[in-house]
Design an enzyme around this catalytic site. Structure first.
Site, PDB file in Angstrom:
ATOM      1  N   SER A 249       0.778  -1.108  -0.033  1.00  0.00           N
ATOM      2  CA  SER A 249      -0.079   0.099   0.042  1.00  0.00           C
ATOM      3  C   SER A 249       0.835   1.211  -0.214  1.00  0.00           C
ATOM      4  O   SER A 249       2.039   1.225   0.121  1.00  0.00           O
ATOM      5  CB  SER A 249      -0.954  -0.050   1.175  1.00  0.00           C
ATOM      6  OG  SER A 249      -0.311   0.531   2.193  1.00  0.00           O
ATOM      7  N   LYS A 250       0.200   2.485   0.024  1.00  0.00           N
ATOM      8  CA  LYS A 250       1.155   3.736   0.088  1.00  0.00           C
ATOM      9  C   LYS A 250       1.934   3.684   1.249  1.00  0.00           C
ATOM     10  O   LYS A 250       3.041   4.456   1.066  1.00  0.00           O
ATOM     11  CB  LYS A 250      -0.064   4.724  -0.049  1.00  0.00           C
ATOM     12  CG  LYS A 250      -0.917   5.050  -1.369  1.00  0.00           C
ATOM     13  CD  LYS A 250      -0.734   6.563  -1.564  1.00  0.00           C
ATOM     14  CE  LYS A 250      -1.449   6.814  -2.892  1.00  0.00           C
ATOM     15  NZ  LYS A 250      -2.728   6.141  -3.033  1.00  0.00           N
ATOM     16  N   ARG A 251       1.549   2.989   2.165  1.00  0.00           N
ATOM     17  CA  ARG A 251       2.433   3.070   3.513  1.00  0.00           C
ATOM     18  C   ARG A 251       3.802   2.636   3.288  1.00  0.00           C
ATOM     19  O   ARG A 251       4.710   2.782   3.920  1.00  0.00           O
ATOM     20  CB  ARG A 251       1.630   2.442   4.694  1.00  0.00           C
ATOM     21  CG  ARG A 251       1.116   3.478   5.370  1.00  0.00           C
ATOM     22  CD  ARG A 251       0.112   2.991   6.366  1.00  0.00           C
ATOM     23  NE  ARG A 251      -0.939   2.403   5.904  1.00  0.00           N
ATOM     24  CZ  ARG A 251      -1.554   1.302   6.167  1.00  0.00           C
ATOM     25  NH1 ARG A 251      -1.224   0.520   7.047  1.00  0.00           N
ATOM     26  NH2 ARG A 251      -2.774   0.920   5.402  1.00  0.00           N
TER      27      ARG A 251
END
Ligand code: GLU
Length: 477
Positions: A249-251
């Site tokens: 994910s973006k994380r």
């Protein structure tokens, strides 16, 4: 049969690594079978779709070398087709207008929750009489179009990656919404519906997409059947996971292809790496290949069911392999935009030969194209930042005299690879010091570091732009 596959991104964000990897598998499969690869932009979500995302997606696919044979087609330009299809299902009695309000839906869900049941639409408007419909309309209620999903149907398909799959109709959440109300009473199509109409119309033979679409597939198969259309083959590819095993994910830092590009990955290495995310070639020791190479061997029998872990170290390794093997002029072309982005201006072609020399000097130490910015800095600016180890080196006994001796020996002659070696030999003898000390001091003085690319080549480059003497002068004091 000609194989026809498609990538169908929604332009609600930049080209995501997951979508790009799905595009890779589609492309490989199409090329392997001499088939067609189609690009379809699924832009029916008017609120979230943006033209700049479409631009980012098409640019990203092109950059990766995933050229398409047909399209891009835009779903917003095909609304009539979907409306006709909705109309047909309405006429056949396979779809109907549902007037349930959001409050009623909410109450339905609450009641199901209280009984510990999974949330689903209870099909309450499946068989409305014309009078009941008229009454709802008179109340001013809006509607959606729902497609009937028989609870007792078992839906099966043989997934090319996951093998035999089976879903029970009762697990699909009740009759599905295929369109939302519009003034003409037919509706704006939703994803699951438009996809099927397009895949039928575009004669898609194999639907290759991420495994997050598995539940949609069961619903979509029922739609193919409603239109008496041939159901395509399905291949659901594994998700991309981070090193902890969770969905990337973006994380996890970057997730879009343009971010990878900005970080300095080459298209060839990235596309090579994506090919290995879930697939392995028959000779699994072979890790470096072009897309065309991989296409000759690609098949779903070697695609994993398990999620594919995204390994930065592996990607970096692959990228460095591509960079190290690249012809210098090509690498220079690729690196210049990163230098320009960092603020260095190249006004005419005169610096080109020098830039190529610089690139060939740093090439063996580069992992990402962006590394060239830091590595090139020392050749582009007068200012030199001294590392702590270089400072210590320069403070050693005899170093100042050694640097002085180098400057004297250099005098006003023009430095070449040969006389550089001569100068060093001469200073070793004259100062009665070890060659290692001369080399380390020279490197510290010229580059501010104690490690780095080839010293003589670095010196030659700095000499050419007139920075070597200034730095030696400064370091000796
Ligand atoms: N627009 C869908 C997505 O981006 C496409 C899914 C499909 O390939 O059917 O996930």
């Amino acid at each position: 049969m000609t194989v026809r596959v498609r990538i169908a991104p929604s332009p609600t964000g930049n080209l995501h690594i997951g979508t790009a990897r799905t595009a890779v598998f589609n492309w490989l499969f199409a090329r392997h079978h001499d088939g067609q690869f189609i690009l379809r932009v699924e832009d029916t979500d008017l609120e979230r779709s943006r033209p700049e995302y479409t631009e980012n997606i098409t640019a990203g696919l092109r950059w990766l070398g995933l050229n398409w044979d047909e399209g891009p087609f835009f779903q917003t330009q095909r609304l009539d087709l979907y409306k006709q299809a909705v109309q047909k299902l309405l006429e056949q009695g396979l779809a109907y207008r549902c007037y349930t309000t959001s409050e009623e839906l909410e109450a339905m869900r609450e009641a199901q929750k209280a009984k510990n049941e999974a949330p689903r639409y209870d099909n309450r408007h499946r068989h409305l009489t014309p009078e009941q419909e008229a009454a709802f309309q008179a109340e001013g209620r809006s509607f959606v179009i729902r497609f009937q999903i028989p609870d007792d149907r078992e839906i099966t398909w043989n997934d090319l990656v996951r093998g035999p799959m089976s879903w029970q109709g009762s697990d699909l959440g009740g009759d599905m919404v295929i369109a939302r109300a519009t003034a003409d009473g037919i509706g704006q199509p939703l994803y699951n519906f438009a996809v099927v109409i397009d895949d039928m119309d575009m004669q898609i033979t194999h639907v290759i997409r991420g495994e997050d679409h598995i539940a949609n597939t069961a619903k979509q198969i029922l739609l193919y059947e409603a239109f008496a259309a041939k159901v395509p083959e399905f291949a659901h590819t594994p998700l991309i996971l981070n090193m902890e095993g969770r969905k990337l994910s973006k994380r996890d830092g970057v997730t879009s292809i343009s971010d990878f590009q900005k970080m300095g990955f080459t298209a060839e290495a990235l596309v090579n790496y994506m090919t290995l995310l879930g697939w392995s070639p028959p000779d699994s020791t072979q890790e470096i290949f072009t897309l065309a190479d991989a296409a000759t061997k690609f098949g779903f029998e070697r695609v994993n069911k398990a999620g594919a872990k995204f390994d930065w170290a592996k990607l970096d390794w692959l990228n460095s392999q591509y960079i190290h093997a690249m012809p210098v002029d090509k690498l220079t072309d690729l690196v210049i935009p990163y230098w320009e982005e960092a603020g260095y201006k190249f006004t005419d072609g005169r610096e080109r030969p020098w830039l190529e020399q610089l690139v060939s000097l740093i090439q063996p130490s580069m992992t990402r194209l962006l590394d060239a910015v830091e590595m090139g800095q020392l050749f582009f600016t007068d200012f030199l930042e001294m590392g702590a180890e270089a400072v210590t080196q320069l403070q050693q006994e005899g170093v100042s005299a050694t640097l002085e001796a180098i400057l004297t020996a250099l005098g006003s002659q023009t430095l070449s690879a040969d006389n550089a070696q001569e100068i060093i030999k001469q200073v070793v003898k004259q100062q009665n010091v070890k060659k290692g000390l001369v080399m380390r001091s020279l490197r510290a003085a010229l580059t501010g570091e104690v490690h780095g690319p080839d010293l003589i080549q670095s010196w030659l480059l700095l000499h050419e732009i007139g920075l070597d003497k200034v730095r030696l002068e400064k370091a000796k004091s």
